[in-house]
Design an enzyme around this catalytic site. Structure first.
Site, PDB file in Angstrom:
ATOM      1  N   ASP A  67       1.134  -1.081  -0.216  1.00  0.00           N
ATOM      2  CA  ASP A  67      -0.125   0.126   0.388  1.00  0.00           C
ATOM      3  C   ASP A  67       0.504   1.121  -0.017  1.00  0.00           C
ATOM      4  O   ASP A  67       1.828   0.705   0.042  1.00  0.00           O
ATOM      5  CB  ASP A  67      -0.861   0.264   1.435  1.00  0.00           C
ATOM      6  CG  ASP A  67      -0.827  -0.924   2.535  1.00  0.00           C
ATOM      7  OD1 ASP A  67       0.913  -0.679   2.661  1.00  0.00           O
ATOM      8  OD2 ASP A  67      -1.179  -1.025   3.236  1.00  0.00           O
ATOM      9  N   ASN A 136      -8.073  -3.092  14.445  1.00  0.00           N
ATOM     10  CA  ASN A 136      -9.484  -3.855  14.028  1.00  0.00           C
ATOM     11  C   ASN A 136      -9.721  -4.307  12.744  1.00  0.00           C
ATOM     12  O   ASN A 136     -10.798  -4.500  12.442  1.00  0.00           O
ATOM     13  CB  ASN A 136     -10.329  -2.094  13.459  1.00  0.00           C
ATOM     14  CG  ASN A 136      -9.911  -1.923  11.944  1.00  0.00           C
ATOM     15  OD1 ASN A 136      -8.495  -2.373  11.524  1.00  0.00           O
ATOM     16  ND2 ASN A 136      -9.761  -0.058  11.251  1.00  0.00           N
ATOM     17  N   HIS A 138      -8.083  -5.046  10.204  1.00  0.00           N
ATOM     18  CA  HIS A 138      -7.533  -4.505   8.821  1.00  0.00           C
ATOM     19  C   HIS A 138      -5.965  -4.686   8.122  1.00  0.00           C
ATOM     20  O   HIS A 138      -5.466  -5.679   9.006  1.00  0.00           O
ATOM     21  CB  HIS A 138      -7.516  -2.787   8.700  1.00  0.00           C
ATOM     22  CG  HIS A 138      -6.496  -2.025   8.820  1.00  0.00           C
ATOM     23  ND1 HIS A 138      -6.645  -1.176   9.703  1.00  0.00           N
ATOM     24  CD2 HIS A 138      -5.264  -2.543   8.640  1.00  0.00           C
ATOM     25  CE1 HIS A 138      -5.471  -0.446  10.137  1.00  0.00           C
ATOM     26  NE2 HIS A 138      -4.147  -1.589   9.320  1.00  0.00           N
ATOM     27  N   GLU A 143      -9.903  -1.510   5.319  1.00  0.00           N
ATOM     28  CA  GLU A 143     -11.004  -1.470   7.024  1.00  0.00           C
ATOM     29  C   GLU A 143     -11.620  -2.439   6.487  1.00  0.00           C
ATOM     30  O   GLU A 143     -12.492  -2.369   5.724  1.00  0.00           O
ATOM     31  CB  GLU A 143     -10.654   0.104   6.764  1.00  0.00           C
ATOM     32  CG  GLU A 143      -9.522   1.042   7.010  1.00  0.00           C
ATOM     33  CD  GLU A 143      -7.990   1.064   8.127  1.00  0.00           C
ATOM     34  OE1 GLU A 143      -9.364   0.453   9.149  1.00  0.00           O
ATOM     35  OE2 GLU A 143      -7.776   1.923   7.807  1.00  0.00           O
TER      36      GLU A 143
END
Ligand code: F6R
Length: 267
Positions: A67, A136, A138, A143
């Protein structure tokens, strides 16, 4: 999915380094997918050590970044390109033409993402994708609620990520609001996935990813569908796993199948 629980961060990274090294011994032109963040730093250090000890050579290996922030140049100290250069690439002998990055300032975002996927295909696909995991759940910048079959694309950063980044940008106008990330579908096409997690702060996400249902709400839970996903965690990150002793049992016994069978045949 294989769950590998190691005593501490150092041993966790050592396990990933061992697996990458073993794969390289079988395939010198390995294609790696690489994450940034604090978790994989020990893996890169371990690979650099192997290179310095002449145990590993990177001249035929290709690397794809997972990314990148959109809107900042490669040389910006917060760019993922800069991170990879500083923490890995400049210390080993990758050939420049074998390093593939998502460009934070592309002329045409859609075309760039499409071409990135094409490049992955042209090199024969990613052999080993290294991943961290967010609190979370991801993976990459996928996400919660990201499509589980998504491809490389632009994503809007969460307010938490923007807030967390704020101190690192002197020029507040440069704080990224968007990013480019390999999609979950892209990641899932890797032949092997090594997801690493360390520390108690990751234990809930690890529990949900491994022992919870597969859901876009916890993107890493999709790895339950991957036949060569290895989740390598330290004791703290494994802290909430219900079936911890079973995972340990399997890991300790998995290499003994041949001996077990040979023993049975001689009786
Ligand atoms: C990094 C990335 C992220 C991180 C994750 C964990 O390229 O895509 O998904 O892997 O946020 O970050 P750390 O390792 O810093 O806890």
């Amino acid at each position: 999915m294989e769950i590998i629980i190691k005593k501490d961060y150092h041993r966790m990274c050592g396990e990933a380094v061992k697996l990458i090294h073993q794969s390289w011994q079988k395939k010198k032109d390995l294609v790696l997918g690489l994450a940034t963040g604090k978790t994989p730093l020990g893996v890169y250090e371990g690979l650099i050590r192997l290179y310095r000890e002449r145990e590993m050579d990177f001249s035929e290996i290709s690397a794809f970044s997972l990314d990148e922030y959109l809107g900042i140049p490669d040389e910006h100290p917060q760019s993922f390109a800069f991170y990879m250069q500083q923490n890995f690439f400049q210390h080993v002998n990758f050939k420049n033409e074998n390093i593939f990055r998502l460009d934070g300032l592309p002329d045409d975002i859609e075309a760039h993402c499409y071409e990135y996927e094409e490049k992955i295909r042209m090199t024969g696909g990613i052999d080993i994708q290294i991943l961290g995991i967010g609190r979370n759940g991801h993976i990459g910048f996928n996400e919660p609620s990201s499509s589980l079959s998504s491809r490389t694309r632009v994503k809007t950063l969460t307010q938490e990520t923007i807030a967390a980044n704020t101190p690192f940008f002197l020029d507040k106008k440069q704080i990224p609001r968007y990013c480019l990330t390999m999609g979950i579908g892209t990641i899932m096409e890797s032949r092997m996935i090594l997801l690493l997690a360390s520390g108690q702060e990751k234990s809930h996400a690890i529990r949900q990813s491994i022992e919870g249902p597969i859901t876009a709400t916890i993107p890493a839970s999709i790895l339950q569908l991957h036949v060569q996903a290895k989740i390598i965690v330290d004791e703290e990150a494994a802290g909430q796993l219900e079936r911890k002793s079973y995972y340990r049992w399997v890991y300790e016994h998995k290499d003994n199948v041949d001996d077990f069978l040979a023993d049975k045949k001689t009786k």
